[in-house]
Scaffold this active site. Structure first.
Site, short mmCIF file in Angstrom:
data_model
loop_
_atom_site.label_atom_id
_atom_site.label_comp_id
_atom_site.label_asym_id
_atom_site.label_seq_id
_atom_site.Cartn_x
_atom_site.Cartn_y
_atom_site.Cartn_z
N GLY B 9 -15.11 38.84 104.53
CA GLY B 9 -14.12 38.31 103.59
C GLY B 9 -12.73 38.40 104.16
N GLY B 11 -9.88 37.50 102.63
CA GLY B 11 -8.88 37.40 101.58
C GLY B 11 -7.77 38.40 101.83
CG PHE B 12 -4.32 38.62 99.27
CD1 PHE B 12 -3.23 38.24 100.02
CD2 PHE B 12 -4.65 37.86 98.17
CE1 PHE B 12 -2.47 37.14 99.69
CE2 PHE B 12 -3.90 36.76 97.81
CZ PHE B 12 -2.81 36.38 98.57
CB VAL B 77 -22.90 37.76 104.36
CG1 VAL B 77 -23.74 39.03 104.21
CG2 VAL B 77 -21.82 37.96 105.42
CD GLU B 169 1.92 31.61 87.43
OE1 GLU B 169 0.78 31.67 87.93
OE2 GLU B 169 2.88 32.29 87.85
CG ASP B 298 -10.20 40.24 92.99
OD1 ASP B 298 -9.34 41.11 92.86
OD2 ASP B 298 -9.97 39.02 92.82
CB ALA B 313 -2.27 39.16 95.74
#
Lengths: 417, 417
Positions: B9, B11-12, B77, B169, B298, B313
């Site tokens: 992964g 991501g962040f 995976v 948003e 997460d 994040a």
């Protein structure tokens, strides 16, 4: 009641008709099944990770924002009822016209081998471009992942079929990706071992250009690591590779840049078409026997000076302007401009970083200066300050950083195949 | 032999681990099934036509270009063989690890109503964003095309379910589209008649913020023409609309921003998970009983100070840094930093042009200044000068021209439905 003009297709030709009718007092309906006008000459740069989709596509209705005389409809056309003078949309709506303009463009054609499309996608829409981009990038990714040397070499073989400007421009950037941008990023493979093939059935590449420029382009491509194969018609095409001269070349990524077929507008009109499906029109660009219907751009077959007008953006724009002038003259009761005459604005193609060819009559130009002229000309042709600024910045950034910015694999998760 | 770290992964959290291990002398393999790292906090701006996909996504291997200690694999995976200490890829390859980091993120969750997903898409990937963008824009197009007033109103009703930052948003920009950007472009409909609903099951919007900011956001949204419905759980959801309080509201465009579910990493690990599917980890962020495996972001359930760390994040990045520090300390034979402590960096959300809310402990900010702070903070968090420049220019351009630049409908031809 206002004169009703219906324009089908918001490509170069259709858009130009609408722009040319500004202030003419018509009620214009502009119909397209896409919501955007696409700058096709730069589509290959989306396919090869240089530009983002939104850099070269504009919402049609945003372009028509100030034109209160224009109604934009996002709709598919089902047919044209010439007796009733109505365009029939797929949702059943009928749009009446006094003058109809049909400019629905062309798709790539496989010369009777339509089954090749799945394995050798062409380049006409934004989806085509992101599909090709995905396949290009996935090929390198899968080569990094595989343990099988033969499979790896097939994954690292890229074949572009057709050596017009699009084919040449595609291999130019693919070579730059493989040889300059990607090598530092892979650990198991050397992307410089990629084979990049430009395959042309005819005797030379860039056939619309002079021999000299064609030869220059061949040399420039070879210097960049592209294998140029001319006089080599493809006889088979599958997901494992292509057959050329009876020889099988394993290649996982094949791109089709060899031919186009006009949209099926001739069906809607019940009109005579040439072999490429283009409607044969009068010198005034109207349907024989029905001067209320114009057929323009890649959808039309028109000859000027004994030569067929080529399917290029400047020709489509000129035809759009001519049709608009003819409509205005008719409405004003003045003599219409008469026969369309194509002004050849010359040919341009880029080959890669600091290499391009430009031909305008006897004037010929190659090399880095031609490359910059090509770039500036294309920025000029884009619509709006924002696109010009962003494309110019993207190019400048890519030129200086040697990195392409839109290297995204989207629409299918890579591991799933 | 070098210590082998496998990170699943990018991501962040995962990216931060790799960055934190720079120069540590490990052999790192970074596995992701996408080829790009995505800046999810701005994904809603792709969904609402403000930004292009490539503005907020970067090829992972380009980020790792200079890191010769990192091998990037685009792969799915299949599982984790804890006994053999190997990650099993879908193509059968086994990647051995000494230390494993699992940071595979989350997907939106429908609380047992998975059948809602087709009609109420969520927002986690670039494809999610372009799907929502297509639906939003198509709704206006179809409203322009239909002759049926009831159908038109249903097409012009936009419901966003869930009033966290993403939901708020989204409705903010949808309202701006309907009320400011699009009205001048349609001829048959008045896009200002669009109903934009923000639906929240809980008692107030932006529950992570204080009452005062939540009330400000509610007022600001109402002023922009958004209907805020709190205490209103959705009980039904279909392609014709939603049911709220036993009342049916016809709405053709429904967007899900109400909840997430962790990836299925707990299956791979055979580990205990909380109700949201997150793996319950030790205070050191490792799997109970297996300190060689970190689970982050997460995907992980971790508590500090008696409170669960939120799935945002900054938390993911802090966890990534913490894991990298722990790995480095172990390799150096030094005492590891111990328990992870979450530093709350505050909450930010934009509401629309010149309106945002920022909360940092007792410090609170609203209005245009908060909006500019929000923008500058997010530009700072992007990766690389190019993205910062292009996003800043895109925002500035949209702010000054009142036009969004990525209003493209792609991936399905509109007339086909």
């Amino acid at each position: 009641m206002k004169h009703r003009v219906v324009v089908i297709g918001a490509g170069f030709a259709g858009l130009q008709v609408v722009l040319g009718l500004k202030g003419a007092g018509c009620a214009i309906t502009l119909i397209d099944r896409r919501n955007h006008h696409l700058f096709q000459p730069l589509l290959y740069q989306v396919a090869t990770t240089l530009l983002a989709t939104s850099d070269i596509a504009w919402p049609i209705r945003a372009l028509m924002r100030e034109r209160k005389d224009v109604t934009t409809l996002l709709a598919a056309v089902e047919g044209i009822d010439r007796a009733a003078r109505e365009v029939v949309l797929r949702n059943g709506e009928r749009v009446p016209y006094d003058t109809l303009v049909v400019a629905t463009g062309a798709r790539h054609a496989y010369f009777g081998k339509d089954q090749w499309e799945a394995d050798a996608p062409g380049l006409k829409t934004l989806e085509d471009a992101t599909t090709i981009r995905r396949r290009l990038l996935l090929a390198f990714e899968r080569a990094e992942l595989t343990g099988d040397p033969a499979e790896r070499q097939a994954l690292l073989t890229f074949a572009v079929i057709g050596a017009g400007p699009t084919g040449v421009e595609l291999v130019g950037i693919i070579a730059e990706l493989a040889h300059r941008i990607l090598p530092a990023e892979f650990r198991r493979i050397d992307t410089r071992q990629a084979r990049i093939l430009l395959i042309e059935a005819g005797p030379r590449i860039l056939p619309a250009f002079s021999d000299r420029l064609s030869a220059y382009a061949t040399r420039a491509l070879k210097r960049r690591g592209v294998e140029v194969m001319t006089g080599a018609p493809v006889t088979e095409c599958s997901d494992s590779g292509i057959v050329l001269d009876g020889r099988f070349i394993p290649a996982r990524t094949v791109i089709w840049a060899a031919g186009v077929q006009a949209s099926r507008a001739h069906d809607w009109l019940g009109a005579e078409a040439d072999r490429a499906g283009r409607v044969v029109v009068t010198p005034e660009l109207t349907l024989p026997g029905d001067p209320a219907i114009f057929v323009l751009g890649d959808t039309a077959h028109v000859e000027t000076g004994g030569r067929a007008v080529p399917g290029v953006a400047p020709a489509a724009k000129q035809q759009g302007k001519h049709a608009a002038r003819t409509i205005r003259a008719r409405l004003a009761g003045k003599p219409p401009p008469g026969a369309f005459r194509y002004r050849d604005m010359g040919n341009l193609a880029t080959i890669g970083r600091n290499a391009a060819v430009i031909e305008f009559g006897r004037f010929k130009m190659t090399g880095w200066f031609a490359w910059w002229v090509w770039g500036i000309a294309h920025i000029y042709f884009l619509i709006g300050t924002r696109s010009r600024l962003f494309v110019a910045l993207s190019w400048l950034w890519a030129f200086l950083s040697r990195q392409n910015s839109a290297r995204l694999i989207t629409q299918r998760e890579a591991g799933h195949r």
